[in-house]
Motif scaffolding. Structure first.
Motif, PDB file in Angstrom:
ATOM      1  N   ALA A 148       0.795  -1.284  -0.127  1.00 17.18           N
ATOM      2  CA  ALA A 148       0.009   0.108   0.022  1.00 17.18           C
ATOM      3  C   ALA A 148       0.860   1.135   0.357  1.00 17.18           C
ATOM      4  CB  ALA A 148      -0.798   0.076   1.074  1.00 17.18           C
ATOM      5  N   VAL A 149       1.871   1.165   0.727  1.00 15.73           N
ATOM      6  CA  VAL A 149       3.170   2.517   1.226  1.00 15.73           C
ATOM      7  C   VAL A 149       3.592   2.988  -0.573  1.00 15.73           C
ATOM      8  CG1 VAL A 149       4.590   3.404   1.779  1.00 15.73           C
ATOM      9  CG2 VAL A 149       3.385   2.428   3.382  1.00 15.73           C
ATOM     10  N   ASN A 150       3.721   1.811  -1.136  1.00 14.09           N
ATOM     11  CA  ASN A 150       3.817   1.615  -2.627  1.00 14.09           C
ATOM     12  C   ASN A 150       3.308   2.458  -3.713  1.00 14.09           C
ATOM     13  OD1 ASN A 150       7.114   0.447  -2.934  1.00 14.09           O
ATOM     14  ND2 ASN A 150       6.801  -0.773  -1.109  1.00 14.09           N
ATOM     15  N   THR A 151       1.731   2.145  -3.416  1.00  8.63           N
ATOM     16  CA  THR A 151       0.605   2.069  -4.290  1.00  8.63           C
ATOM     17  C   THR A 151       0.461   3.372  -3.378  1.00  8.63           C
ATOM     18  OG1 THR A 151       0.125   0.051  -4.313  1.00  8.63           O
ATOM     19  CG2 THR A 151      -1.185   1.930  -5.254  1.00  8.63           C
ATOM     20  N   VAL A 152       1.024   4.303  -2.550  1.00 13.48           N
ATOM     21  CA  VAL A 152       0.534   5.487  -2.607  1.00 13.48           C
ATOM     22  C   VAL A 152       1.965   6.164  -3.085  1.00 13.48           C
ATOM     23  CG1 VAL A 152       0.877   7.052  -0.625  1.00 13.48           C
ATOM     24  CG2 VAL A 152      -0.747   5.045  -0.690  1.00 13.48           C
ATOM     25  N   ILE A 153       2.662   6.003  -2.770  1.00 10.58           N
ATOM     26  CA  ILE A 153       4.309   6.788  -3.701  1.00 10.58           C
ATOM     27  C   ILE A 153       4.038   6.443  -4.804  1.00 10.58           C
ATOM     28  CG2 ILE A 153       6.362   6.524  -3.712  1.00 10.58           C
ATOM     29  CD1 ILE A 153       6.980   6.016  -0.862  1.00 10.58           C
ATOM     30  N   ARG A 154       3.747   5.872  -5.719  1.00  9.51           N
ATOM     31  CA  ARG A 154       3.754   5.988  -7.320  1.00  9.51           C
ATOM     32  C   ARG A 154       2.736   7.124  -7.126  1.00  9.51           C
ATOM     33  NH1 ARG A 154       3.820   0.639  -7.048  1.00  9.51           N
ATOM     34  NH2 ARG A 154       1.787   0.447  -7.136  1.00  9.51           N
ATOM     35  N   CYS A 155       1.222   6.932  -6.527  1.00  8.97           N
ATOM     36  CA  CYS A 155       0.740   8.028  -7.453  1.00  8.97           C
ATOM     37  C   CYS A 155       0.877   9.209  -6.843  1.00  8.97           C
ATOM     38  CB  CYS A 155      -0.507   6.904  -6.536  1.00  8.97           C
ATOM     39  SG  CYS A 155      -1.186   6.675  -6.514  1.00  8.97           S
ATOM     40  N   ILE A 156       1.529   9.150  -5.429  1.00  4.28           N
ATOM     41  CA  ILE A 156       2.490  10.283  -4.920  1.00  4.28           C
ATOM     42  C   ILE A 156       3.591  11.584  -6.364  1.00  4.28           C
ATOM     43  CG2 ILE A 156       3.043  11.945  -3.617  1.00  4.28           C
ATOM     44  CD1 ILE A 156       1.907  10.627  -1.235  1.00  4.28           C
ATOM     45  N   ASP A 157       4.066  10.238  -6.914  1.00  5.11           N
ATOM     46  CA  ASP A 157       5.186  10.748  -7.456  1.00  5.11           C
ATOM     47  C   ASP A 157       4.362  10.924  -8.734  1.00  5.11           C
ATOM     48  OD1 ASP A 157       7.229   9.736  -5.735  1.00  5.11           O
ATOM     49  OD2 ASP A 157       7.206   8.136  -7.086  1.00  5.11           O
ATOM     50  N   GLN A 158       3.476  10.408  -9.325  1.00  4.64           N
ATOM     51  CA  GLN A 158       2.552  11.190 -10.805  1.00  4.64           C
ATOM     52  C   GLN A 158       1.928  12.264 -10.066  1.00  4.64           C
ATOM     53  OE1 GLN A 158       2.110   7.299 -12.131  1.00  4.64           O
ATOM     54  NE2 GLN A 158       0.462   8.567 -13.126  1.00  4.64           N
ATOM     55  N   ILE A 159       1.254  12.606  -8.703  1.00  6.91           N
ATOM     56  CA  ILE A 159       0.911  14.068  -8.304  1.00  6.91           C
ATOM     57  C   ILE A 159       2.026  15.134  -8.806  1.00  6.91           C
ATOM     58  CG2 ILE A 159      -0.557  15.369  -6.726  1.00  6.91           C
ATOM     59  CD1 ILE A 159      -1.831  11.996  -6.267  1.00  6.91           C
ATOM     60  N   ARG A 160       3.518  14.444  -8.456  1.00  7.61           N
ATOM     61  CA  ARG A 160       4.268  16.067  -7.942  1.00  7.61           C
ATOM     62  C   ARG A 160       4.924  16.538  -9.250  1.00  7.61           C
ATOM     63  NH1 ARG A 160       8.510  17.097  -5.122  1.00  7.61           N
ATOM     64  NH2 ARG A 160       7.928  15.371  -2.914  1.00  7.61           N
ATOM     65  N   ASP A 161       4.459  15.850 -10.109  1.00  7.96           N
ATOM     66  CA  ASP A 161       4.914  15.944 -11.547  1.00  7.96           C
ATOM     67  C   ASP A 161       4.055  17.172 -11.990  1.00  7.96           C
ATOM     68  OD1 ASP A 161       7.182  14.208 -11.769  1.00  7.96           O
ATOM     69  OD2 ASP A 161       5.799  12.750 -13.141  1.00  7.96           O
ATOM     70  N   THR A 162       2.392  17.439 -11.290  1.00 10.37           N
ATOM     71  CA  THR A 162       2.168  18.043 -12.375  1.00 10.37           C
ATOM     72  C   THR A 162       1.826  19.182 -11.211  1.00 10.37           C
ATOM     73  OG1 THR A 162       0.594  16.351 -12.916  1.00 10.37           O
ATOM     74  CG2 THR A 162      -0.602  18.201 -12.344  1.00 10.37           C
ATOM     75  N   ALA A 163       2.216  18.928  -9.663  1.00 12.10           N
ATOM     76  CA  ALA A 163       2.418  19.634  -9.112  1.00 12.10           C
ATOM     77  C   ALA A 163       2.830  20.769  -9.710  1.00 12.10           C
ATOM     78  CB  ALA A 163       2.120  19.295  -8.168  1.00 12.10           C
ATOM     79  N   SER A 164       4.119  19.801 -10.203  1.00 16.57           N
ATOM     80  CA  SER A 164       5.890  21.081 -10.340  1.00 16.57           C
ATOM     81  C   SER A 164       5.377  21.446 -11.258  1.00 16.57           C
ATOM     82  CB  SER A 164       6.810  20.662 -10.069  1.00 16.57           C
ATOM     83  OG  SER A 164       7.039  19.344 -11.399  1.00 16.57           O
ATOM     84  N   SER A 165       3.774  21.236 -12.669  1.00 11.69           N
ATOM     85  CA  SER A 165       4.131  22.224 -13.377  1.00 11.69           C
ATOM     86  C   SER A 165       3.089  23.248 -13.512  1.00 11.69           C
ATOM     87  CB  SER A 165       4.177  20.402 -15.165  1.00 11.69           C
ATOM     88  OG  SER A 165       4.351  19.196 -15.111  1.00 11.69           O
ATOM     89  N   HIS A 166       2.556  23.290 -12.383  1.00 10.53           N
ATOM     90  CA  HIS A 166       1.451  23.707 -12.739  1.00 10.53           C
ATOM     91  C   HIS A 166       1.881  24.147 -11.334  1.00 10.53           C
ATOM     92  CE1 HIS A 166      -1.287  22.691 -15.722  1.00 10.53           C
ATOM     93  NE2 HIS A 166      -1.336  22.140 -15.567  1.00 10.53           N
ATOM     94  N   GLU A 167       3.002  24.477 -10.557  1.00 12.81           N
ATOM     95  CA  GLU A 167       3.098  25.401  -9.194  1.00 12.81           C
ATOM     96  C   GLU A 167       1.652  25.607  -8.298  1.00 12.81           C
ATOM     97  OE1 GLU A 167       6.610  28.671 -10.872  1.00 12.81           O
ATOM     98  OE2 GLU A 167       4.878  28.844 -12.090  1.00 12.81           O
TER      99      GLU A 167
END
Ligand code: ADP
Length: 319
Positions: A142-161
């Motif tokens: 479960a932790v690894n699943t969440v980490i994968r999801c957050i990694d993807q969210i982070r890409d968008t978060a940093s692109s859109h600030e």
């Protein structure tokens, strides 16, 4: 002892199949007949069971969920329901039972032992909320699943600030939020075991902003409250665009990690060892890499607390 049975109960968790496989294969290795009971205590009351073979548990070590299905069962909470369950086990000549599930399932298992069926519990739940064991089966996945999801969210978060709030599972225990937040470099981690103040979160966000950090991730365990509400509070105070993602049931599924497969294999086999040696009324735990049995009474009297050193470390590293 010649005949034992295994069931899965409560919420499913990745690695339960690997645990079933370990129970069946090690049981057969030691000359036992191993029965699978379907749909937890509910199936037990109905007598839904079948003898499992080496082949019945082939090709499942890598699969999430549980081939035995799982259920919650109100009838089993009553003495009459449990007596029906005992009757089914006795009719089938089953002398010992292994219950893979969470602490609720273990309380049921204890009561079965009191009615004369030796029972051993194997901790399977993504929440890691069972006292006395360092880890439960399914937590690492479960932790690894969440980490994968957050990694993807982070890409968008940093692109859109943007600032992102991610709500993860954990009604009573903050372990998933804590481990995934630390592993993902979240700015703030909100868990039910630690008080938080919204001003502190906003202060941390502003401090990051001042050193030119344009995006932030805040991980919230569902037991703390609504991620949506926290997102609104941040937006109101800062005026920054804040988005909220609630990960939900995606966290329960998926192929188990190597850690969970190995943990499940060790715990399942240990449960069979304990039954064979005449032990009962215990749950399996892993502590400092050692797999052992602990009396249910002792184990369940403790209160689970996450590793708060990790919580402090996460604060230091997200300064
Ligand atoms: P988990 O095992 O994941 O904590 P639950 O708390 O829902 O899940 O428990 C699973 C099942 O175990 C329940 O549906 C019920 O049949 C049984 N159970 C839970 N608590 C008890 C109890 N105190 N006495 C008897 N059976 C229980």
């Amino acid at each position: 002892m010649k005949k034992i049975a295994v069931l899965t109960s409560g919420g499913d968790a990745p690695g339960m199949n690997a645990a079933i496989r370990a129970v069946v294969r090690s049981g057969i290795y030691y000359g036992l007949d191993v029965y699978g009971i379907f749909r937890g205590y509910s199936g037990l009351i109905q007598g839904e069971m079948k003898k499992l073979t080496l082949g019945s548990v082939g090709d499942i070590i890598h699969r999430g969920g549980t081939i035995l299905y799982t259920a919650r069962c109100e009838e089993f909470r009553t003495e009459a329901g449990r007596l029906k369950a005992v009757e089914k086990l006795k009719q089938a000549g089953i002398e010992g039972l292994i219950v893979i599930g969470g602490d609720g399932s273990f309380r049921g298992a204890q009561k079965l032992t009191q009615l004369g069926i030796p029972t051993i519990g194997v901790p399977g739940t993504i929440d890691n909320d069972i006292p006395s064991t360092d880890f439960t089966i399914g937590f690492d996945t479960a932790v690894n699943t969440v980490i994968r999801c957050i990694d993807q969210i982070r890409d968008t978060a940093s692109s859109h600030e943007r600032t992102y709030v991610v709500e993860v599972m954990g009604r009573d225990a903050g372990d998933i939020a804590l481990w995934s937040g630390l592993g993902d470099g979240a700015e703030s981690i909100l868990i039910p075991e630690a008080h938080y103040h919204i001003d502190e979160i906003i202060h941390r966000l502003r401090r990051g902003y001042e050193r030119d950090k344009k995006h932030s991730i805040i991980v919230v365990a569902e037991g703390v409250g609504s991620g949506v509400k926290i997102g609104e509070q941040i937006k109101e105070s800062t005026g920054w665009e804040t988005r909220v993602t609630v990960l939900g049931h995606i966290q329960r599924g998926g192929s188990p990690t190597a850690f969970d497969r190995i943990l499940a294999s060790r715990m399942g086999a240990k449960a069979v060892d304990l039954l064979r040696s005449g032990q009962k009324d215990q749950m399996i735990a892993i502590r400092n890499q050692d797999v052992m049995g602990i009396d249910f009474d002792v184990a369940l009297a403790q209160k689970h607390i996450p590793n708060m050193d990790l919580y402090e470390l996460a604060k230091i590293l997200s300064i």
